[in-house]
Design a protein around this motif. Sequence first.
Motif, mmCIF file in Angstrom:
data_model
loop_
_atom_site.group_PDB
_atom_site.id
_atom_site.type_symbol
_atom_site.label_atom_id
_atom_site.label_comp_id
_atom_site.label_asym_id
_atom_site.label_seq_id
_atom_site.Cartn_x
_atom_site.Cartn_y
_atom_site.Cartn_z
ATOM 1 N N LEU A 81 -6.281 11.254 13.003
ATOM 2 C CA LEU A 81 -6.227 9.911 13.589
ATOM 3 C C LEU A 81 -4.964 9.166 13.137
ATOM 4 N N PHE A 82 -4.517 9.448 11.918
ATOM 5 C CA PHE A 82 -3.230 8.878 11.490
ATOM 6 C C PHE A 82 -2.132 9.322 12.464
ATOM 7 N N TYR A 83 -2.134 10.635 12.741
ATOM 8 C CA TYR A 83 -1.156 11.146 13.706
ATOM 9 C C TYR A 83 -1.343 10.474 15.072
ATOM 10 N N LEU A 108 0.815 -1.213 0.000
ATOM 11 C CA LEU A 108 0.000 0.000 0.000
ATOM 12 C C LEU A 108 0.849 1.263 0.000
ATOM 13 N N PHE A 109 2.123 1.107 0.269
ATOM 14 C CA PHE A 109 2.975 2.289 0.329
ATOM 15 C C PHE A 109 3.558 2.645 -1.035
ATOM 16 N N ILE A 110 3.374 1.747 -2.025
ATOM 17 C CA ILE A 110 3.901 2.013 -3.365
ATOM 18 C C ILE A 110 2.786 2.624 -4.214
ATOM 19 N N LEU A 112 5.867 11.920 2.066
ATOM 20 C CA LEU A 112 7.037 11.617 2.898
ATOM 21 C C LEU A 112 6.906 10.322 3.699
ATOM 22 N N HIS A 113 5.854 10.187 4.468
ATOM 23 C CA HIS A 113 5.767 9.003 5.327
ATOM 24 C C HIS A 113 5.708 7.716 4.509
ATOM 25 N N ASN A 114 4.835 7.683 3.489
ATOM 26 C CA ASN A 114 4.710 6.456 2.688
ATOM 27 C C ASN A 114 6.012 6.112 1.980
ATOM 28 N N TRP A 166 -6.204 -1.125 10.487
ATOM 29 C CA TRP A 166 -6.335 0.334 10.533
ATOM 30 C C TRP A 166 -6.150 0.913 9.129
ATOM 31 N N HIS A 167 -5.115 0.445 8.446
ATOM 32 C CA HIS A 167 -4.853 0.996 7.100
ATOM 33 C C HIS A 167 -5.895 0.536 6.086
ATOM 34 N N LEU A 168 -6.575 -0.551 6.375
ATOM 35 C CA LEU A 168 -7.673 -0.997 5.521
ATOM 36 C C LEU A 168 -8.899 -0.104 5.717
ATOM 37 N N VAL A 195 13.077 -0.775 12.683
ATOM 38 C CA VAL A 195 13.214 0.500 11.972
ATOM 39 C C VAL A 195 11.859 1.167 11.761
ATOM 40 N N PHE A 196 10.783 0.398 11.822
ATOM 41 C CA PHE A 196 9.437 0.993 11.751
ATOM 42 C C PHE A 196 9.297 2.083 12.812
ATOM 43 N N TYR A 197 9.778 1.780 14.015
ATOM 44 C CA TYR A 197 9.605 2.700 15.145
ATOM 45 C C TYR A 197 10.538 3.901 15.025
ATOM 46 N N TRP A 229 11.399 5.210 12.189
ATOM 47 C CA TRP A 229 10.775 6.067 11.183
ATOM 48 C C TRP A 229 9.557 6.779 11.781
ATOM 49 N N HIS A 230 8.738 6.040 12.518
ATOM 50 C CA HIS A 230 7.542 6.673 13.079
ATOM 51 C C HIS A 230 7.864 7.610 14.237
ATOM 52 N N GLN A 231 9.008 7.432 14.892
ATOM 53 C CA GLN A 231 9.423 8.431 15.885
ATOM 54 C C GLN A 231 9.715 9.745 15.161
ATOM 55 N N GLY A 289 8.909 6.929 2.895
ATOM 56 C CA GLY A 289 9.874 6.492 3.908
ATOM 57 C C GLY A 289 9.794 4.979 4.077
ATOM 58 N N HIS A 290 8.547 4.487 4.220
ATOM 59 C CA HIS A 290 8.376 3.031 4.284
ATOM 60 C C HIS A 290 9.021 2.384 3.061
ATOM 61 N N THR A 291 8.762 2.956 1.891
ATOM 62 C CA THR A 291 9.206 2.334 0.643
ATOM 63 C C THR A 291 10.732 2.353 0.512
ATOM 64 N N HIS A 297 -3.981 -5.462 13.932
ATOM 65 C CA HIS A 297 -4.590 -4.144 14.158
ATOM 66 C C HIS A 297 -4.064 -3.133 13.137
ATOM 67 N N HIS A 298 -2.763 -3.129 12.947
ATOM 68 C CA HIS A 298 -2.163 -2.135 12.066
ATOM 69 C C HIS A 298 -2.617 -2.321 10.620
ATOM 70 N N TRP A 299 -2.655 -3.585 10.202
ATOM 71 C CA TRP A 299 -3.168 -3.864 8.853
ATOM 72 C C TRP A 299 -4.606 -3.390 8.735
ATOM 73 N N MET A 335 -3.111 7.754 16.293
ATOM 74 C CA MET A 335 -2.975 6.307 16.496
ATOM 75 C C MET A 335 -1.488 5.913 16.471
ATOM 76 N N HIS A 336 -0.742 6.495 15.535
ATOM 77 C CA HIS A 336 0.683 6.162 15.467
ATOM 78 C C HIS A 336 1.468 6.807 16.617
ATOM 79 N N GLN A 337 1.012 7.974 17.092
ATOM 80 C CA GLN A 337 1.647 8.587 18.260
ATOM 81 C C GLN A 337 1.489 7.663 19.474
HETATM 82 CU CU1 CUO Z 1 0.879 2.732 9.882
HETATM 83 CU CU2 CUO Z 1 3.664 4.027 8.710
HETATM 84 O O1 CUO Z 1 1.653 4.208 8.894
HETATM 85 O O2 CUO Z 1 2.643 2.425 9.050
#
Ligand code: CUO
Length: 667
Positions: free
Chosen positions: A221-223, A71-73, A353-355, A199-201, A389-391, A393-395, A357-359, A195-197, A225-227
């Motif tokens: 909520l993106f901000y 989903l990030f591509i 930027l965020h997406n 949420w993005h669904l 590294v997920f954390y 990046w999300h930090q 970053g994942h990619t 849960h994370h999958w 939930m990830h915070q």
């Molecule tokens: Cu949930 Cu970066 O947004 O993974």
Amino acid sequence: RPGEPVFTPKGKDNVVFQVPDKFLEEKYQNIGSDIQSRFGDEADVTIQVRDTALPNITVPAQLDKSDNFSLFIPRHKKLAAALIDVFMKAKDIDQLQSYAVYARDRVNSQLFNYALSVVLLHRPDTKDLDLPIFIESFPSKFIDSRSFGMARQEANVVKQGNRRPITVPRDYTASDLEPEHRLWYFREDLGINVHHWHWHLVYPAESSDINIVRKDRRGELFYYMHQQIMGRYNIERFCNNLPKTVALTSLREPIPEGYFPKLDSLVASRPWPARPSNSTLMPIKRTLDQIDLEISTMERWRQRFLEAVNENAYTDLQGRKVALDETTGIDILGNILEASQQLSPNPNYYGDLHNMGHTIISYVHDPDHRHLESFGVIGDSATAMRDPVFYRWHQNIDDMFNEYKIRMNPYTAQQLTYPSIRVTAVGIQLDNGRTNQFHTFWQQSDINMTKGMDFMPRGDVFARFTHLQHIPFTINVQANNDSSAPKMGMVRVFMAPKVDDRGQQMSFRDQRRYMIEMDKFVANLRPGQNTLRRRSAESTVTIPFERTFRNLDNRQDSSFNFCGCGWPNHMLIPKGTDQGYRMEFFVMISNYEEDRVNQDLGGACSDAASFCGIRDRLYPDRRPMGYPFDRLGRQGADTLASFMTPNMKVQEVTIIHNDRVSGPTGQ
Ligand code: CUO
């Protein structure tokens, strides 16, 4: 049909769709009746698929069946959006079924599953159906490849009924030489990843139907939930004697944290790529994915976001500055930074930027595709949270949002107070009799993996996971209403570490970032003294344990769609330590008349509304998410004690971890 299971009754695993020959893949069309009679013999359930004009699925079919889907591509998001569009346009459920059956063998299975899940969640005529259960569809994203192989063997060798669950080892991804490995139980937790999958669904960043994307306060909520994920992860780090997460701010320095997932990618029968320690990000040039991205582009996007924060205004498509206001500012910034190309006010200028970053991290092992490798686990929302590294990046993402939040005016004492309401005491009562403590331990639970394993002979095969668990508890709140009229209150419950790594009382500035939400509920306050009791299982950040584990095998639970989103209840309490980790348990009662959102919640699932919202409804709290800790403390308040108003109370608690392992659920 609503109320009926989407797939099959329990124990009836073999479904055969009877289709017109033209639905079959071209290579099978001349042996259509052969195939149908062969599989028809084994069917528990036969479903006649309605003959219909075939939809055009050439666009979604462009993703190779053996490719991994992310989903990030951006290209993948577009191909998925095209299939979502096809499914959304089906006239009724029967036609949707025909389209889905037709597409099933022709498009990439992960893309198919994602698109169909989004559609089932959003079509008015399918909302009440269960979703295909994701762990069952793709168990290889959650279970290490060795256990997976053992399950396959068990199914082939042992008769149904005599099969034993395959125990997934508790720490298989690294040894104790790797300090980050102490967090395996959080990063590799099945419920957290699901849960994370989910949420993005529920909150897709892109769709041809804008109504699927535009949901109430989705950027905020993106901000938030990830915070909250970062707050929780950092507390787990402290419990394991690790420092707080170092933000991945500079994209040019080597990344010390490596990760070797030891998962097989189902589609290509290839292992998920690993990332060795000290990898350095490289520009990505991957023609196939249509990505050509320089690191300097990411740096520019970052600068532009911070510029918007500094000026408290974003730049619109015409180059004008548009002021961010207190109510919607964070929501707009969330859509800019995530980014949702459809909701960002200026997608070209602020980028993605965020997406990306994942990619870019997910391709660090093969940035120009010379080795023909797919992306690493951080490229897939179902597996991303496994990787340290997920954390990092999300930090970084959270620090960027925080730059905005700390520039907002702090709340005044008057804004925080609820006149005539006082909270006089808060206590935690554990079911084992202890007070003002939390107890954690390990528990084993079983998941049926059968659906996702395409093997014969069929029948149930279970995987047994070890996960963190806590003793259930009750929160007791004593509240006084000094007025003569009944009042309604919103009870806001948080918890944060008490001391910093030097053993000193944590400053408010630091502590507010680790304030993890525990619960939020409405209370009726009669004049005089009130005792409020709330069970841990009722928490509005979590979904019940049963929905993560037991009922995955039991289609009786018809609420597994929007309701599948939610923090797993077994991870409500951080692990703690043997000696007891010190936390401050915080309760505030705010004025519900100012907080309430007038809407009918009848029939809506709101189990985990704090993290997931409520489907087709507004976010059920008018305050900024994270209130009252979303901003710096009121003037002069540099500790929690000096922040307090009479409608708040803090109780010191400890979290004690016991290393025992309790048996599987119900056994
Ligand atoms: Cu949930 Cu970066 O947004 O993974």
